[in-house]
Structures are given as structure tokens and as C-alpha cells.
Design an enzyme around this catalytic site. Structure first.
Site, mmCIF file in Angstrom:
data_model
loop_
_atom_site.group_PDB
_atom_site.id
_atom_site.type_symbol
_atom_site.label_atom_id
_atom_site.label_comp_id
_atom_site.label_asym_id
_atom_site.label_seq_id
_atom_site.Cartn_x
_atom_site.Cartn_y
_atom_site.Cartn_z
ATOM 1 N N CYS A 311 0.832 -1.208 0.000
ATOM 2 C CA CYS A 311 0.000 0.000 0.000
ATOM 3 C C CYS A 311 0.865 1.257 0.000
ATOM 4 C CB CYS A 311 -0.963 -0.009 1.178
ATOM 5 S SG CYS A 311 -0.175 -0.166 2.798
ATOM 6 N N HIS A 879 -1.366 1.539 7.443
ATOM 7 C CA HIS A 879 -1.868 1.460 6.076
ATOM 8 C C HIS A 879 -1.702 2.808 5.385
ATOM 9 C CE1 HIS A 879 -4.163 -0.033 2.730
ATOM 10 N NE2 HIS A 879 -5.127 0.863 2.897
#
Length: 961
Positions: A311, A879
């Protein structure tokens, strides 16, 4: 239990230190095997043998003996021995070569039931080879062509070959050796590529975390189930492979016992040719089995599939993709004429080509999402630090991509040598112009055109006042955030009253404070005097560390379990007490051995007992008193040799510290752990397992537990305390274990109560409100503030002819078209890492940077935000996502890996903002010129009303109000 369970005689500590020291310097070699050891066990071993020259205190003492190698702290699941995620080298584990592991195993053994954690060394990099131990294996999803819904999860090393995977799949799906097979790589739901080169490694093939592989056995008539699909979609030849002369399955592959249902299935309709990717690393055929794409997909609104903790890469790529000048350059194929394949600092043009191919996919208007697999593979070849599947930093990757693109596209074929010049009193404008022209003589690319600006750096010697002014290029601004001064900690307070449960508190302490600050903060909430507290780090049912008051809080990481024990004041009679660590253990019989084993459980305790005239009976009573809350009542009469009622005070903090001082002065070599001395008194002490009685004494009763004197880890016995007729002589470095047999523990030990705790109101009260959001201008002002160089980072003064701690100041001289602002949220030391979650308020429109540019003759610098890279979570985990403004329709979108959704401007400013992309307003800005015609668009794009109005807005200067 013996001191460890090694199979060889253990040499003295000096020999151990010498032999291991030589091996720890072993160079990593491709294919070699290394072993993981829990850093806590290894640190204990180093203390025991005096491995570090600065930690030679009490070398060889039994109390420091590490016991068998214990890696339980590294496992998220002890049964399967699955490693925890995001383990950090040196902090959580150490890596040792095979020979070192074998020596430690022979000397100390390993905790029963644990398997060694062995990993291969893999090689990364194309030009500069880089070896590293592959701590986390790659998980692949394996299925058979006839049943694609049943998927097995299997782990492989990136050094394993395609043939290794094929052999493993034959075994898993019971495919006969004589039957030919083909192996397919399935990605993007319905895209297949054939894996044809058996000798390619997993790394060479570009396989990623969670990749689905399909094995296709040949039909009995010699045809292939996928032959029709392949003949329609692929012009490249395929290579069928058989099982002859294949290497054996890798010892590093392991199959999960569970079946994972996968809803993806092959769609045999709507095929279209996707071609073979450049540098496909053994993919000989490729085709898609998906419905024709919708013609209404907005170019640029293309998600990026997560290839396994990628990510961070997806976030950086989405920001770059929505940087108009750069994307336009690649979509117009301007890069093709400028690729510099001979630049020794470049990547032969391969990074530029891989990036161009990805950008064209993302802006084709054909796909809702793509997998940046080949781009990641190319990045990993040139930057090995990004080759694995652990979380990385989006800003660090961004810096690599920009630098890589610059060198691949550098228009300068032969860089001239230029002697750096100091200002020497010349006007700033002259020196700056000279510095920029010199920079362009060596660096001339679309990256320099778009992203590069110029710093002014001023150094002043504190001794001779020499002023040195230099101008240096930059590609992005790294802005510091005001550091927080406090830290919130959650700790457990264990009261001296044995009837009280531990209480969990949340306290605020100075970020760089000491243990004493923690005790003072806890004292204010609990009412217990700080001097009566002992702070400990509890790990795996034992004390990993007992802190001194002057130690820094930086030694405590957020993941540590901190227990603070109340130790009572000195008793009224003035007798001297010592405080002993006490561990709970359950004795277990080992059928394969004549010796018994013991397993730690529960929370350890600190128990205070008289230092002098201590008998086994009084020790038993003191411990029974301390654990009375854990004992199920009523006890049978046979156990009632002593009451379990609280009576005497539980200890003395003053004598606890005094004993440490006393032990420091004991002569070297003297036995310090367990001694007994003759006593003329009639003692009640004795072997607690015996039920015989003295001729004139009362009948002995059965005890709940027995005592053992153990090492500080509780893993190795030193002595028993069966000392009938003698007084015990213990000291503050003694550690006791109370050993329960399985039946007694099951019947009379209250497991639930032993783990129970209360929560103080501080845990439920809202945390102290953090400082209000800061403005971006505060970060810029902090960046341009004058500072004094540290003593380890001095400047060489050409006038004084020596290094000086000069004052240094940065200023901005010129700014680029695209201004990339990196908010420095992460900080760390050798013990732990931290992230600043402060909200930085940054303008979405009309950021005026002119006031921060020291060139007064410069043009106006007014910027509009075009993209933001976000990070949620803590350092090393969490994230990454991105916000970006589509330059065709002027709308904001939220990019979360493969997902793309519409966003609004008021969503963008959050505490997660990490890297900001701003585009300068000027006559050359694409918003006022003819936009490029993107593939999939209707020959051009109309600007939204918000874009049209953008140029007419009044620029504003940042304000903290």
C-alpha cells in the site's frame, strides 16, 4: 531440571564469548541458512558471558544463566509457530549463522516443543548485489485447474524455483509424475500468465504475496483444458513442462492445513489479448478472461492492487500519477527520446519504461484497477530494500522513484566535473544563479524541470565569525513537526495488600523522563508513595527487567507490559528485609527423560521477607500470604499447616535498594545466590514434600508448592531449598520459583482470579486533549530556524582550520513547479519508534510560499494542492492511502489500493497526511493551457467550473488563526 538441555558439555563463559564472537561476524552468502533467536534470550546470554565490554557486571553468575533457547515471544500462534507480523531485526530478534546456532543449541538446548526458526539468505539488486536473510516467507495460494475454488495456502522462499512450486503442487493435488502439467500465474482476478522457465526463482518471476497459482494437468487425449483459450488470446509460444529431472521440494515450503475458499473462477467468455509484459521473467503466454471493459471509466481513476504490504507503493504512485506535468510527459511518449541507457547512475532506462507502461495502463480508461507487479519487480531489482513484502515508507519509495526517473531520463550524457565554490562575499543572486547553472550542467531532466528547487544554506563559525553561504538543489521539502513533550503510558500497579487486585492506570509522563517520573505520576493517582514502588517489565511470565529509578523511560517500548509493585515501608521493629522475584511454575514429567521439566505461568510477584533468621517455614508463610487471593477456599485440612491470612507487612523498599548496594561490594567469586548456615534453633524448615515428623514436633502437613532457587529467567534450577534444620541465607539477587504439580494447580489455584485486574478511572477518562492543530507555516518556520550543529556533526571552518559547532540556517531560494512537502511524522531511538499524529492544517487552495522565499526578486509562488499520501497507524505498521485531484474533471478522489471513491475537499486535511503535492500557479500551468488528450477521453477534457475559477482566486498568505 538441569541448567539447560544441551547435548554437549558447556564451555566456560570466556570460551563461549570468544567462539560466538568470531561467528557473529559471518558475511551473508546467498543460499546460506541463518537462524532467528528472540533478542531477549540472546541479550540474557550476552549478559551471562559478558559479551559486551560495557556490560561485564556479574559475568558467569548462575542468576544470569539464560536457560534453554526460548523463541516463544516471536510467535503469534505458539502451536503453529507462526511469526508475529512486523518483527524488527535486533529489536525483536537477532540473526545467527548456522554454526553459531549449533553451538548455542548444543550448550543450552531449546525449549521443549519449539522448532528452530531457520531462514535462507537471498540476493537482491541488479548492479549492486545485496544479501539479506528472508525472515518472512512468501505465501502463495495454490489450486488445481479443475477445482479453482479450493485453494491451499503454502509458504516458499523467494529463492525457491518454479520447479519447486510445481513439484509441491503435484504432491498437494495428487498429480502423477508421468502426467504433464502447465503452471499458470493468476492475477487481477481473471488474468493468466504461464510460468514456463522452471529454473527461474520466485523472485525472478515476480511472484508476490498472496499470488494465486493454478496447475493444469494435461488431458488424456493430449490436449489442454485451457488450449482453446490460449490459442485465441496468445501469440507467444508456450512451453509445457514435465516432471523429469526436477529438484526436490524446498525444505522452506510449508503448507497450511486449512483450505481457503476462493470465489474467483475462470470466465471462458469475453477474452482479449493483454500481450506479454516487458521483462516478463519467464511468462510465455498471457491472456485475460474478463468481460470487455466499460467505455465510461474516467482516465486516471484506476486503483492499484495490493501485492502484499505494498500500500505504501500504491499511495506514492497515485500521487505521482495525478501530477499533471509528469503524467503528460509520459502519455505523450516524450520520454522515449530522452532515455539515457548509458548513465552509470541510472537503471538503463528500465525504471522509466516500467513507470511509463504503468502510467499508460492507469490512464487508458480501460481498467478499474491494475496490479503494478512488474513495476514492483523492477524497483526491487534496483532498490533491494523495496524487494520484500514488509511495510515500507511511501516517502522513501517516492524519493527513489524520482531519483531513478531523473537518472534514466537525464539529458546530460557526459557530466562535467565542477569545483564547488563558496560565496566569499559575492551577492546571493550571483552565487545562486551560478549554483543552479552548474546543477543543470550535470542534471537536466523532466524531474529537474518539474520537482527541483534551490536551498540557501548559511553556516557561521562561533570562533572567527566566518560566514559560509552555499546553494543546493532539492527535490522535496522535509519539514519537522514540533515534537511532543509528553507521553502516555498504561501500567499495572500491584498493591502490597494481597487481597487487592492489580489496578491498570493511564499516566502522562515526560517523553524523555526517567522511571522516577513514572512513579511520581502514578503516586499522584494512587496515593502510594513513589519511593515504595518498583517498576518492572513482565514478559512471558517472568521479569525481563527490574528498573532503577534513574533509568530513562525511553527503555520502555509501547509494546512492553509494565507492572509497578508496591513495597511497604520498613517494619516498626526495624528488621531488615529483602525483596525477591517469585515465579509460578508447573512441574511436568517428561516421558523421554528421567528429569522433570517446569513451565512458567501466571504473573510473577515481588515478595519481601526478612533477610536474617529466615526459615523455609516463614518463607512459605510469606508467599502463601502474598498469593492468598489466588487460592481456592476452603482448603482441605491436610494443607492447613499455616494460615493464609494477611498479617505482617510485605516488605521494605529501603532495604531493597540497600541490598543492591551491599552486593556491589561483596568480594569477587563469593557465592551470592544461595547459602545455608547452621542454626542452633529448632527450625520448622524442611523438605516440603516429606510428611514425616520429628519425634517431638507437630505433624507435618502437605504443602501447595515447593521452592526452587532459579536463574533470573526461571528456566534453570540452581538449588532446592530443602534445608532441614538450617536458616536460609538469600540476597536481593536471588530468584525463587514456586513449583506446583499439575493436580494441585488444577484443584486449588484460581487461574481466573490470578489474571484479574481492575481499571482505574484514568483508563476511562478522555485523554488529555492534544495540542490544537498546527499550521503548515509553523513547520516551515521550524525548518528555517537557526540551529547549532551537534558535537558529533561539526563543520570544518576553512579559516580556523578545524571543526567547529557552527550555527546553521536553511532558507528557500527558489521553488519548483511541483512542490512536494514531506511531513516528518516518524521519530525513533534504539529502543522504540514513535509517530506524531498532530493535525497539520495545510491549505487546499492558494498556498502562498512567497514570504518564505528569500530571493526578493523572485516570482510569486502560489500553489494548489493536487495530491496527499496518507499514513494510518503506527511506525512500521498501518496502512497507506492517497487523496488526489483528477486533472480532467477537477474532482477529488480517495485511492485505497484497488478501490477508488469520490472525495470532497473537507476530507483531505487529517492527522494521517504524510506527503503533500502542490502545483504552482503560473502561465505554464496546464490549467490555463490546452490539456493533453488522454486515451479513453473524448479528444480532450473540459475543465470543471472549480478549475476555471481557480486562477481568478485571490492568493492568501498562510495564517495560524
Amino acid at each position: 531440571m538441569a541448567e539447560g538441555r544441551g547435548t554437549h558439555e558447556r564451555p566456560d563463559v570466556e570460551t563461549q564469548k570468544t567462539e560466538l564472537g568470531a561467528l557473529m561476524g559471518t558475511t551473508l552468502q546467498r543460499g546460506a541458512q541463518w537462524y532467528l533467536i528472540d533478542s531477549r534470550w540472546f541479550k540474557q546470554w550476552k549478559k551471562y558471558v559478558g559479551f559486551d565490554s560495557w556490560d561485564m557486571y556479574n559475568v558467569g553468575e548462575h542468576n544470569l544463566f539464560p536457560g534453554p533457547i526460548d523463541n516463544s515471544g516471536l510467535f503469534s500462534d505458539p502451536e503453529s509457530q507462526t511469526l508475529k507480523e512486523h518483527l524488527i531485526d535486533e529489536l525483536d530478534y537477532v540473526l545467527v549463522p548456522t554454526e553459531a546456532w549449533n553451538k548455542l543449541l548444543n550448550w543450552y538446548g531449546c525449549v521443549e516443543g519449539q522448532q528452530p526458526i531457520v531462514r535462507k539468505v537471498v540476493e537482491h539488486g541488479l548492479f549492486v548485489k545485496h544479501c539479506k536473510v528472508e525472515v518472512y516467507l512468501l505465501e502463495l495460494k495454490l489450486c488445481e485447474n479443475s477445482d479453482p475454488t479450493n485453494v491451499l495456502s503454502c509458504h516458499f522462499s523467494k529463492a525457491d524455483t518454479i520447479a519447486t512450486i510445481e513439484k509441491e503442487m503435484r504432491k498437494l493435488f495428487n498429480i502423477p509424475a508421468e502426467r504433464e502439467t502447465r503452471l499458470w500465474n493468476k492475477y487481477m482476478s481473471n488474468t493468466y500468465e504461464q510460468l514456463s522457465k522452471l529454473d527461474n526463482t520466485i523472485q525472478d518471476a515476480g511472484l508476490y504475496q498472496g499470488q494465486v497459482l493454478v496447475i493444469e494437468p494435461q488431458n488424456e487425449d493430449g490436449t489442454w483444458p485451457r488450449q482453446t483459450l490460449q490459442s485465441k488470446s496468445s501469440t507467444a509460444p508456450s512451453r509445457n513442462f514435465t516432471t523429469s529431472s526436477k529438484p526436490s521440494a524446498s525444505p522452506y515450503s510449508s503448507m497450511s492445513a486449512s483450505l481457503i475458499a476462493n470465489g474467483d473462477s475462470t470466465n471462458s467468455s469475453g477474452m482479449h489479448n493483454s500481450g506479454v509484459s516487458r521483462g516478463g521473467a519467464g511468462f510465455s503466454a498471457s491472456y485475460n478472461c474478463q468481460e470487455p471493459p466499460s467505455p465510461h471509466i474516467q482516465p486516471g481513476l484506476c486503483g492499484l492492487g495490493n501485492l502484499g504490504n505494498t500500500c505504501f507503493m500504491n499511495s506514492a504512485l497515485q500521487c505521482l500519477s495525478n501530477t499533471g506535468p509528469l503524467t503528460e510527459y509520459f502519455l505523450k511518449d516524450e520520454y522515449e527520446a530522452e532515455i539515457n541507457r548509458d548513465n552509470p547512475l541510472g537503471m538503463k532506462g528500465e525504471i522509466a519504461e516500467a513507470y511509463a507502461e504503468l502510467i499508460k495502463q492507469m490512464w487508458s480508461g480501460r481498467d478499474t484497477h491494475v496490479a503494478p507487479r512488474m513495476f514492483k519487480t523492477q524497483v526491487g531489482r534496483f532498490a533491494p530494500q523495496f524487494s520484500g513484502y514488509q511495510q515500507q515508507d511511501s516517502q522513501e519509495l517516492l524519493a527513489f522513484i524520482l531519483d531513478g526517473l531523473h537518472e534514466d531520463l537525464n539529458r546530460v550524457k557526459k557530466k562535467p566535473y565542477l569545483e564547488p565554490k563558496d560565496a566569499n562575499g559575492r551577492p546571493d543572486a550571483v552565487v545562486a544563479k551560478e549554483a543552479w547553472e552548474n546543477h543543470r550542467l550535470r542534471n537536466d531532466s523532466v524531474i529537474v524541470d518539474t520537482f527541483h528547487g534551490l536551498f540557501k544554506s548559511t553556516l557561521v563559525c562561533p570562533e572567527c565569525a566566518k560566514v559560509s553561504v552555499t546553494f543546493d538543489p532539492f527535490c522535496y521539502l522535509t519539514l519537522p513537526l514540533p515534537l511532543k513533550k509528553d507521553r502516555i503510558m498504561e501500567v499495572f500497579l500491584v498493591p502490597a495488600d494481597p487481597h487487592c487486585r492489580p489496578i491498570q492506570y493511564r499516566v502522562t509522563v515526560p517523553l524523555m523522563g526517567a522511571i522516577s517520573d513514572l512513579c511520581e505520576a502514578l503516586s499522584k493517582l494512587s496515593g502510594i508513595a513513589a519511593e515504595n514502588m518498583v517498576v518492572t517489565d513482565v514478559y512471558n511470565h517472568r521479569f525481563h527487567k527490574i528498573f532503577q529509578m534513574d533509568e530513562g523511560l525511553s527503555h520502555i517500548t509501547p509494546r512492553d507490559d509494565i507492572f509497578v509493585y508496591e513495597i511497604c515501608t520498613t517494619p516498626m521493629d526495624g528488621s531488615e528485609y529483602i525483596t525477591l522475584p517469585v515465579y509460578f511454575r508447573e512441574k511436568k514429567s517428561r516421558p523421554s527423560s528421567t528429569s522433570s521439566g517446569a513451565v512458567l505461568y501466571g504473573q510473577p510477584l515481588l515478595v519481601s521477607v526478612p533477610k536474617h533468621r529466615l526459615t523455609l517455614e516463614s518463607l512459605y508463610q510469606a508467599v502463601c500470604e502474598r498469593i492468598s487471593r489466588y487460592i481456592k477456599q476452603p482448603l482441605p485440612e491436610e494443607f492447613l499447616s499455616s494460615p493464609l491470612e494477611p498479617g505482617a507487612c510485605n516488605g521494605s523498599r529501603g532495604s531493597y535498594e540497600g541490598d543492591e548496594e551491599e552486593m556491589d561490594h561483596q568480594e569477587e567469586g563469593k557465592e551470592q545466590l544461595s547459602e545455608v548456615e547452621e542454626s542452633g534453633e529448632d527450625s520448622q524448615g524442611g523438605d516440603p514434600t516429606e510428611t514425616t515428623q520429628k519425634a517431638k514436633g507437630p505433624p507435618r502437613h502437605k504443602r501447595l508448592f515447593t521452592f526452587s532457587l532459579v536463574n533470573s529467567c526461571g528456566t534453570a534450577d540452581i538449588n532446592s531449598l530443602a534445608t532441614d534444620g538450617k536458616l536460609l541465607k538469600l540476597n536481593s539477587r536471588s530468584t525463587l520459583a514456586i513449583d506446583w504439580d499439575s493436580e494441585t494447580r488444577s484443584l486449588y489455584f484460581d487461574e481466573q482470579e490470578s489474571e484479574a485486574c481492575e481499571k482505574h478511572t484514568s483508563m476511562s477518562q478522555p485523554q488529555k486533549k492534544k495540542k490544537a492543530a498546527i499550521a503548515l507555516r509553523e513547520c516551515i518556520e521550524l525548518f528555517t530556524t537557526m540551529e547549532t550543529l551537534g558535537e558529533h556533526d561539526p563543520w570544518y571552518c576553512p579559516t580556523c582550520k578545524k571543526h567547529q559547532q557552527a550555527t546553521k540556517k536553511f532558507d528557500l531560494w527558489s521553488l519548483p513547479k511541483i512542490l512536494v512537502v514531506h511531513l516528518k511524522r516518524f521519530s525513533y531511538n534504539r529502543y522504540w519508534r514513535d509517530k506524531l499524529d498532530t493535525v497539520v492544517e495545510f491549505p487546499v487552495r492558494a498556498l502562498n510560499m512567497s514570504e518564505f522565499v528569500c530571493d526578493r526578486a523572485a516570482r510569486p509562488y502560489v500553489y494548489d494542492l493536487i495530491a496527499v499520501s496518507n499514513h494510518y497507524g503506527a511506525m512500521g505498521v498501518g496502512h497507506y492511502t492517497a487523496y488526489a485531484k483528477n486533472r480532467l474533471n477537477g474532482k477529488w478522489y480517495y485511492f485505497d489500493d484497488s478501490s477508488v471513491s469520490l472525495a470532497s475537499e473537507d476530507q483531505i486535511v487529517t492527522k494521517a497526511a504524510y506527503v503533500l503535492f502542490y502545483q504552482r500557479r503560473d502561465d505554464e500551468c496546464p490549467s490555463t493551457s490546452s490539456p493533453v488528450s488522454f486515451p479513453g477521453s473524448d479528444g480532450g477534457a473540459k475543465l470543471s467550473s472549480s478549475q476555471q475559477d481557480l486562477g481568478e482566486e485571490e492568493a492568501y498568505t498562510m495564517d495560524t488563526n
